[in-house]
Design an enzyme around this catalytic site. Sequence first.
Site, PDB file in Angstrom:
ATOM      1  N   GLU A 139       0.869  -1.168   0.000  1.00  0.00           N
ATOM      2  CA  GLU A 139       0.000   0.000   0.000  1.00  0.00           C
ATOM      3  C   GLU A 139       0.908   1.221   0.000  1.00  0.00           C
ATOM      4  OE1 GLU A 139      -4.022   0.808   2.001  1.00  0.00           O
ATOM      5  OE2 GLU A 139      -2.593   2.085   3.047  1.00  0.00           O
ATOM      6  N   CYS A 197      -1.894   8.396   4.075  1.00  0.00           N
ATOM      7  CA  CYS A 197      -1.943   8.064   2.649  1.00  0.00           C
ATOM      8  C   CYS A 197      -3.249   8.504   1.994  1.00  0.00           C
ATOM      9  CB  CYS A 197      -1.730   6.569   2.453  1.00  0.00           C
ATOM     10  SG  CYS A 197      -2.864   5.523   3.394  1.00  0.00           S
TER      11      CYS A 197
END
Length: 491
Positions: A249, A283
């Site tokens: 990720e 993120c």
Amino acid sequence: MATYSANNWIDGRFVSSSKRSNSINPATYESIGDYADEGGAAAAAAIKAASGAFRGTGWAHDTELRARVLDQMAAAIEGNRDRLLDILSLENGKVRGEAALEVDGSPSKLRYWAGMARTEAGRATQPRPGCLSIILRQPMGVAGVIVPWNSPVILGTRSFAPALAAGCTVVVKMPGQVAQTAAVLAEIFADVTDLPAGVMNIFAESGSEGAALLVESADVPTISFTGSTKTGALIGAVGARRMKRFGLELGGKAPMIVFDDADIQPMLPVLEKALTVFAGQFCMTGSRLLVQDAVYDVVRDGLADRLRKVRVGPASDPASDMGPLIDKANVSRVDEVVRQALVHGATAVVRGGPLTSGPLAKGAFFQPAMLEVTDNSLAIVQEETFGPVLTIQRFSHEAEAVALANDSDYGLSASVWTRDIDRALRVAGALEAGSVFVNDWAKVYDGTEEGGFKQSGLGRLNGHAALDDFIEYKHIALKPGLAGPSTWPPR
């Protein structure tokens, strides 16, 4: 002021090292202790311990044991909630409410994966008469889990919980910026009654020697990494030599698309938090705001007013809305990103920037910034900032909004703001992103897959698909036997 001494947790024991580094409070830059910092040696010992536990205990084969341990780990975090909140706020800089968001979200993930461990099963089929096929889902072995500093408790849990549920043993690498948090987490898990020694190992390092060993080692067949796209690409290139499995990720540059029928007033505080939660070090930070012409001015001015009023301060002050960045180097980096954007054509609606006077000047504080842009190719639009900096640009119609949002190498998340459900679903389907939030932001659940399109990653975390990073499928073909002659080759 209390100080802490953090050690690595390997094979059920706490291990020091001759090299020790300093831990700081980013709000004051005062030392809060030290930690063992020989990542290569720690990683080698942890890999050996995890390999021994995978082969020498019943962990890989006992789903009930795994489920029971994951449940116990969840209870252990709950029982030590205040201790984790204290160290996370002190070392990571999160205001208390954001630290609670991280810590309180971790037990449910562990319990979700306890349930998944209990229901884990392969399948059996009869492809033709007299033939039986059994499909086993087997753990891959040692999983290397490389955790970022921005949310170490929940992002670590998000990776190691499915690995443990699958039957892997794990080596967790934490960055030096959160070594004290890593040690507290290890101390909490060390008291988990049924967890065999070596099944879980945690070490911290200031550099990357230990992480590199995890990626290179033939004894670590799968890597779960959360971090930057640049580092993820390097990990993938090295690990591919051994055909490793990767769950990556990576970076994000989340667009938030506001249409002219959006419910503006309740939306504004959510957009503010989308930028300022974890000081923009997230993120899924809402860093690109795309607003339709008819409501552009009211959204820009209303959000700018809110951002000017954000109270930046230490986690120790209950009045703080947003804590510090992780360190002063990142303050300088983010400020340079803003400065370059202004040089290349962006306009400051809210300049923001480092706090350079008063008591907060000692820490790594950055007031949120909001920049108006018209050129989608600017670096401030295209590259992840990882700080509380927002760009705002206008669009005229739906197709333009989708095109602007998709004009990016990233595709982790996005949000759409409209009262038109048909448009919401149409735009959500057209966006090149792994998660799309409608009239909301960053709603992630334990049972729903999370991950990125394009340069934002490989694989998925949370949900059923997360197991795929940690298991191999094995086909066993049986011929139980039927009356009559055998034939070869089989038909």
